[in-house]
Scaffold this motif. Structure first.
Motif, PDB file in Angstrom:
ATOM      1  N   ARG A   1       0.826  -1.181  -0.051  1.00 41.45           N
ATOM      2  CA  ARG A   1       0.012  -0.019   0.071  1.00 41.45           C
ATOM      3  C   ARG A   1       0.894   1.363   0.117  1.00 41.45           C
ATOM      4  O   ARG A   1       0.547   2.126  -0.759  1.00 41.45           O
ATOM      5  N   HIS A   2       2.124   1.149   0.850  1.00 35.77           N
ATOM      6  CA  HIS A   2       2.760   2.307   0.832  1.00 35.77           C
ATOM      7  C   HIS A   2       3.557   2.491  -0.703  1.00 35.77           C
ATOM      8  O   HIS A   2       3.725   3.626  -1.246  1.00 35.77           O
TER       9      HIS A   2
ATOM     10  N   ILE B   1       8.059   2.260   4.875  1.00 34.67           N
ATOM     11  CA  ILE B   1       8.272   0.836   4.041  1.00 34.67           C
ATOM     12  C   ILE B   1       9.659   0.538   4.972  1.00 34.67           C
ATOM     13  O   ILE B   1       9.632  -0.740   5.157  1.00 34.67           O
ATOM     14  N   GLU B   2      10.465   1.229   5.183  1.00 35.62           N
ATOM     15  CA  GLU B   2      11.873   0.480   5.925  1.00 35.62           C
ATOM     16  C   GLU B   2      11.622   0.006   7.285  1.00 35.62           C
ATOM     17  O   GLU B   2      12.100  -0.872   7.670  1.00 35.62           O
TER      18      GLU B   2
ATOM     19  N   GLU C   1      11.902  -4.059   8.041  1.00 35.95           N
ATOM     20  CA  GLU C   1      12.846  -4.514   9.141  1.00 35.95           C
ATOM     21  C   GLU C   1      12.139  -5.435  10.022  1.00 35.95           C
ATOM     22  O   GLU C   1      12.519  -6.693  10.377  1.00 35.95           O
ATOM     23  N   VAL C   2      10.934  -5.234  10.400  1.00 33.39           N
ATOM     24  CA  VAL C   2       9.956  -6.253  11.090  1.00 33.39           C
ATOM     25  C   VAL C   2       9.937  -7.569  10.386  1.00 33.39           C
ATOM     26  O   VAL C   2      10.101  -8.667  10.934  1.00 33.39           O
ATOM     27  N   VAL C   3       9.494  -7.380   9.186  1.00 33.34           N
ATOM     28  CA  VAL C   3       9.509  -8.460   8.380  1.00 33.34           C
ATOM     29  C   VAL C   3      10.582  -9.451   8.249  1.00 33.34           C
ATOM     30  O   VAL C   3      10.466 -10.680   8.154  1.00 33.34           O
ATOM     31  N   LYS C   4      11.780  -8.646   7.972  1.00 28.89           N
ATOM     32  CA  LYS C   4      13.054  -9.387   7.728  1.00 28.89           C
ATOM     33  C   LYS C   4      13.246 -10.190   9.138  1.00 28.89           C
ATOM     34  O   LYS C   4      13.824 -11.332   9.201  1.00 28.89           O
TER      35      LYS C   4
ATOM     36  N   VAL D   1      10.208  -9.784   2.148  1.00 24.87           N
ATOM     37  CA  VAL D   1       9.903  -8.514   1.990  1.00 24.87           C
ATOM     38  C   VAL D   1       9.005  -8.038   0.631  1.00 24.87           C
ATOM     39  O   VAL D   1       9.710  -8.316  -0.231  1.00 24.87           O
ATOM     40  N   SER D   2       7.743  -7.397   0.390  1.00 21.80           N
ATOM     41  CA  SER D   2       7.121  -6.888  -0.550  1.00 21.80           C
ATOM     42  C   SER D   2       8.179  -5.984  -1.033  1.00 21.80           C
ATOM     43  O   SER D   2       8.213  -4.983  -0.524  1.00 21.80           O
TER      44      SER D   2
END
Length: 152
Positions: free
Chosen positions: A23-24, A58-59, A63-66, A72-73
């Motif tokens: 979305r971002h 986005i950053e 970071e949380v997804v990684k 990461v999308s």
């Protein structure tokens, strides 16, 4: 490999975070369209600062997804089409209509953050990022509302 309850929760939540990342990215494309369409240099400066906010979001989400060992999308999805169309149609009317289109796009993102926060299984690192990014989205909305108010 044994899948634990905690792993399932984490993967489910990182999917939601990736949706927010997309979305971002959608909004970044919309701001680029808006930047190209508006005539007022002051609006372009406002859009530039709002773009930086999306990049920071986005950053932080990435970071949380990684950290949870997920992919990461990297870009927008088909959701970008309606957001971009609002900007293009708004350009046919005025700079104010373009700003109104961006305001609508940001409001949709705010609703996504609210839904994510309301359905989250408590994991502090997820909640912190979501709450912070939701607040940043509210600030972008306020900035766009101020621009619209000055245009009246």
């Amino acid at each position: 490999m044994r899948i634990t309850h905690e792993k399932v929760k984490s993967e489910f939540l990182t999917d939601d975070l990736n949706d927010l990342i997309r979305r971002h990215h959608d909004l970044l494309q919309s701001y680029q369209d808006a930047w190209d369409k508006v005539r007022a240099p002051s609006l372009r400066r406002v859009f530039d600062s709002l773009v930086r906010g999306h990049e920071r979001s986005i950053e932080s989400l990435s970071e949380v997804v990684k950290a949870h060992h997920d992919d990461v999308s990297e870009g927008p999805d088909l959701g970008a089409v309606p957001a971009r169309m609002r900007v293009i149609f708004g350009q046919l009317l005025s700079d104010g209509a373009v700003v109104q289109a961006m305001l609508s796009n940001e409001q949709k993102l705010l609703r996504k953050y609210t839904a994510a926060i309301n359905t989250i299984v408590y994991l502090p690192e997820f909640e912190q990022v979501l709450v912070k990014n939701r607040l940043d989205t509210q600030k972008r909305l306020a900035r766009l509302e101020l621009v619209i108010g000055l245009d009246d």
